[in-house]
Design a protein around this motif. Structure first.
Motif, short mmCIF file in Angstrom:
data_model
loop_
_atom_site.label_atom_id
_atom_site.label_comp_id
_atom_site.label_asym_id
_atom_site.label_seq_id
_atom_site.Cartn_x
_atom_site.Cartn_y
_atom_site.Cartn_z
N THR A 30 50.73 8.89 -15.25
CA THR A 30 51.13 7.49 -15.19
C THR A 30 52.64 7.39 -15.43
OG1 THR A 30 50.79 7.09 -17.55
CG2 THR A 30 48.89 6.80 -16.10
N GLN A 31 53.22 6.32 -14.92
CA GLN A 31 54.66 6.14 -15.09
C GLN A 31 55.05 6.02 -16.57
OE1 GLN A 31 56.38 3.37 -12.33
NE2 GLN A 31 58.18 3.00 -13.59
N PRO A 32 54.29 5.28 -17.42
CA PRO A 32 54.64 5.23 -18.84
C PRO A 32 54.61 6.60 -19.51
CG PRO A 32 53.17 3.42 -18.28
CD PRO A 32 53.21 4.31 -17.08
N THR A 33 53.68 7.47 -19.07
CA THR A 33 53.61 8.82 -19.65
C THR A 33 54.87 9.61 -19.32
OG1 THR A 33 51.20 8.85 -19.55
CG2 THR A 33 52.31 10.98 -19.70
N VAL A 34 55.31 9.52 -18.08
CA VAL A 34 56.53 10.23 -17.68
C VAL A 34 57.72 9.70 -18.46
CG1 VAL A 34 58.15 10.62 -15.78
CG2 VAL A 34 55.68 10.81 -15.39
N SER A 35 57.82 8.37 -18.57
CA SER A 35 58.93 7.77 -19.31
C SER A 35 58.92 8.22 -20.77
CB SER A 35 58.84 6.24 -19.21
OG SER A 35 59.90 5.64 -19.91
N LEU A 36 57.73 8.26 -21.37
CA LEU A 36 57.61 8.68 -22.77
C LEU A 36 58.05 10.12 -22.95
CD1 LEU A 36 56.70 8.18 -25.68
CD2 LEU A 36 54.37 8.83 -24.97
N ARG A 37 57.65 10.99 -22.03
CA ARG A 37 58.02 12.40 -22.14
C ARG A 37 59.52 12.60 -22.04
NH1 ARG A 37 53.36 15.90 -18.84
NH2 ARG A 37 51.61 15.25 -20.15
N VAL A 38 60.16 11.85 -21.15
CA VAL A 38 61.61 11.96 -21.03
C VAL A 38 62.28 11.47 -22.31
CG1 VAL A 38 63.66 11.20 -19.78
CG2 VAL A 38 61.59 11.79 -18.52
N ARG A 39 61.79 10.35 -22.88
CA ARG A 39 62.34 9.83 -24.13
C ARG A 39 62.18 10.86 -25.25
NH1 ARG A 39 65.93 5.76 -23.64
NH2 ARG A 39 65.09 3.95 -22.52
#
Length: 308
Positions: A30-39
């Motif tokens: 999911t897009q939120p998962t990708v964003s969280l991993r980058v953060r």
């Protein structure tokens, strides 16, 4: 806390594809998962890697600094994964397509480096003109192509490597004897270059067209070394990559005048499908860029600046 492979992978695909949504689709997350991993990766490294203030995320200087290392790390991780699937030999066939100038100047060192680092990889090489290499890649008969002036297509990565200047190589018996080649003085000279729609042919016609003239006789051939020999033997002018002039040898007696107007450079790129062996192809492209950087100036043109 140490960063994880998943965090590095999320950053790599966002930076490569320029979109959190596209990276999520590539990773099946999911897009939120990708964003969280980058953060989480940014927090673990103590640096912002992506500038999110623009329409698309763009790498910061810190992101640019780790991008190539991240690419190599993911390629190594993929090798480890294959070995863990009962494939201790890590045998892999890669079909490389190379334009003639790339094959003459970079390919020997690239193959030597791949053999030293990955002795179990099997490499097949096809040397051809860029237009046919592009077709071969589209038809998936090669895995990666090193070529000039490729056209954009969905699902295919194109990574600029460097630019190569073109020059006029004038045969010793050519009627043109000046120090500066212009369309007006070469208009009646036999012109030798690669067949359309190659970059050399296109640049040649644009060069003459800049002065509203058209060459009276154009002879095309798919081999640059033969083009140079034809110009030498037939008293003509060959449009060739400057990087290859030294490969022709002094026995041809070719002269290299300045050109007015200046000739357009050729952009040499690496090209591959995103869906098969993408990380390994990116690894090879980065290796080729490093090898080319050692030759820039005297043998190659200038490296092309990229965000990556």
């Amino acid at each position: 806390m140490r960063y994880t492979l998943g965090q590095a992978e999320a950053f790599y695909w966002v930076a490569k594809l320029g979109s959190f949504r596209a990276a999520a689709a590539q990773l099946n997350l999911t897009q939120p998962t990708v964003s969280l991993r980058v953060r989480e990766l940014e927090r673990n490294l103590g640096a912002e890697l992506l500038d999110r203030s623009l329409y698309r995320p763009v790498m910061t200087p810190a992101g640019v600094a780790i991008y190539a290392d991240t690419e190599r790390m993911l390629a190594i991780a993929e090798q480890i994964e294959r070995r863990s699937r009962n494939n201790p030999s890590d045998e892999r066939l890669f079909r490389i397509g190379a334009a003639e100038s790339f094959a003459a100047l970079i390919l020997p060192d690239l193959l030597a480096a791949l053999e030293a680092r990955h002795p179990s990889w099997q490499i097949n090489v096809e040397v051809d003109v860029s237009t046919r290499l592009e077709t071969a890649l589209h038809e998936r008969t090669i895995d990666i192509a090193f070529l000039a002036q490729p056209r954009v297509r969905d699902g295919i990565s194109i990574v600029p490597l460097w630019s190569v200047d073109s020059v006029w190589a004038i045969g010793k018996d050519c009627s043109f004897k000046g120090a500066i080649a212009t369309p007006e003085v070469l208009v009646d000279v036999p012109i030798y270059t690669t067949a359309p729609p190659s970059g050399l042919f296109t640049n040649m016609m644009a060069w003459f067209g800049a002065r509203a003239v058209k060459p009276s006789r154009v002879v095309t051939c798919d081999t640059i070394a033969i083009i140079a020999r034809l110009a030498s033997a037939r008293g003509g002018a060959a449009l060739v990559p400057q990087a290859m002039v030294s490969a022709f040898g002094g026995e041809l007696g070719l002269r290299i005048p300045d050109a007015d107007p200046p000739l357009l450079p050729l952009n040499i790129c690496a090209m591959w499908w995103d869906d098969t062996g993408g990380i390994e192809c990116a690894y090879m492209a980065n290796l080729a860029r490093q090898l080319g950087a050692a030759l820039s100036g005297s043998k190659l043109g200038m490296p092309i600046e990229t965000d990556a």
